[in-house]
Scaffold this active site. Structure first.
Site: not given
Ligand code: MRU
Length: 337
Positions: A53-54, A86, A187, A228, A238
């Protein structure tokens, strides 16, 4: 807003001399914590999606810098290692740039600790504010669809898109919540449903491929997602699958909302074409829960983010305010150039 009910999960916890992370690979079957005592362990946890999550990866990385300082590690290599964990979520680079600026100003480990705590605290405050702003856009008794996990697990707490959903449910604006399962890492199925069930928010999981059918039924008025990286023109990276939801939403007259703190806005990137999209191991697509489901010898393509063009977005909600129908000019007005 009853935060005692709707904001109880803290997945990134600073313990004074180490960082505790709720291992998101194992949820919902198991609630196991990982202890990181150096920057390399934090980097690995980000790479492996133990923390994801970002905003959460930015916060974890900031604590990684604190650990490096406390261990007497060379800080430049630690910053570079964390930064490379990442590529897509700009919150990671944003948090590390903040820590780097403090280091350049001569901060010691204690001062870096205060900076990381500030990053974490500001994220929570932003989420609560965005919850109110986003929920204010939603008509009473609406239905919403969300994608991926944007909740407490993905942030310092409360969440971005899931924060708006929490605030909308608490305020009587949202009657129906749907969450897409978010293949391949699930997720939505594993994490968002876990958060919603813990809060006692009635919600239904859908297969990602059921989204258009759901929108056609008329039961959802908004698709609400996180981000993201938001480019200077409002194009938004995203989780993979977001773009097709935005296309389907426009086709069905469903509104599309992006909810993200200003730490996700990257005014140095002109458009979504310039955002690096992370490609992950094809093994994540060829197996479910570690068990191979696809014939041996088959290959797969596994981009884990996509870009939704600004013209498909009805509202970008940040803690600085709401941008409806985003354009470069409107973005510049709120975030500078
Ligand atoms: O690969 P991830 O699980 O890190 O990707 C997360 C997302 O795409 C979320 O939608 C984004 O980070 C927003 S989290 C508040």
């Amino acid at each position: 807003m009853d935060y005692d009910r709707y904001d109880r999960i803290r997945a990134v916890q600073w313990q004074g001399d180490h960082l505790r992370l709720l291992d998101q690979r194992l949820l919902p079957q198991e609630e196991r914590w990982i202890d990181c005592s150096n920057a390399a362990q934090v980097t690995q946890a980000i790479k492996d999606l133990a923390v994801r999550g970002a905003p959460a990866i930015g916060i974890a990385a900031a604590w990684g810098v604190v650990l490096a300082a406390k261990q007497g590690e060379a800080l430049e290599p630690a910053l570079a290692m964390l930064r490379a964990a990442r590529p897509t979520a700009v919150n990671l680079m944003w948090a590390l740039d903040r820590m780097k600026a403090r280091i350049a100003a001569g901060a010691d480990a204690a001062a870096l600790e205060r900076e990381a705590q500030a990053i974490q605290d500001e994220d929570l405050a932003a989420n609560r504010h965005m919850g109110e702003l986003g929920a204010g856009l939603i008509a009473p008794h609406s239905g919403v669809l969300t994608h991926c996990n944007t909740g407490s697990l993905a942030t310092s707490g409360f969440g971005t898109a899931l924060g708006v959903i929490r605030a909308g449910v608490a305020g009587g604006r949202i009657d129906h919540v749907y969450a897409g399962e978010t293949r391949p890492w699930q997720q939505g199925a594993r994490l968002t449903m876990w958060e919603l069930v813990r809060d006692g928010i009635p919600a239904k999981l859908i297969a990602d491929s059921a989204a258009s059918h759901l929108m056609r039924s008329g039961v959802v008025q908004w698709v609400i997602v996180g981000a993201d990286r938001i480019a200077a023109n409002g194009d938004t990276a995203n989780k993979i699958g977001t773009y097709q939801l935005a296309i389907a939403a426009r086709h069905h007259g469903v509104k599309f909302m992006v909810v993200a703190p200003s730490s996700t806005v990257d005014m140095a990137t002109a458009s979504g074409d310039d955002i690096e999209i992370e490609l992950r191991d094809s093994a994540e697509l060829l197996a479910v829960a570690g068990r191979r489901t696809v014939v041996e010898g088959a290959d797969a393509w596994n981009p884990v983010f996509d870009v939704t063009p600004a013209e498909l977005i009805d509202a970008i909600v940040t803690e600085r305010g709401v941008i409806e129908r985003p354009t470069t000019l409107a973005m510049q007005a709120l975030f500078g150039s």
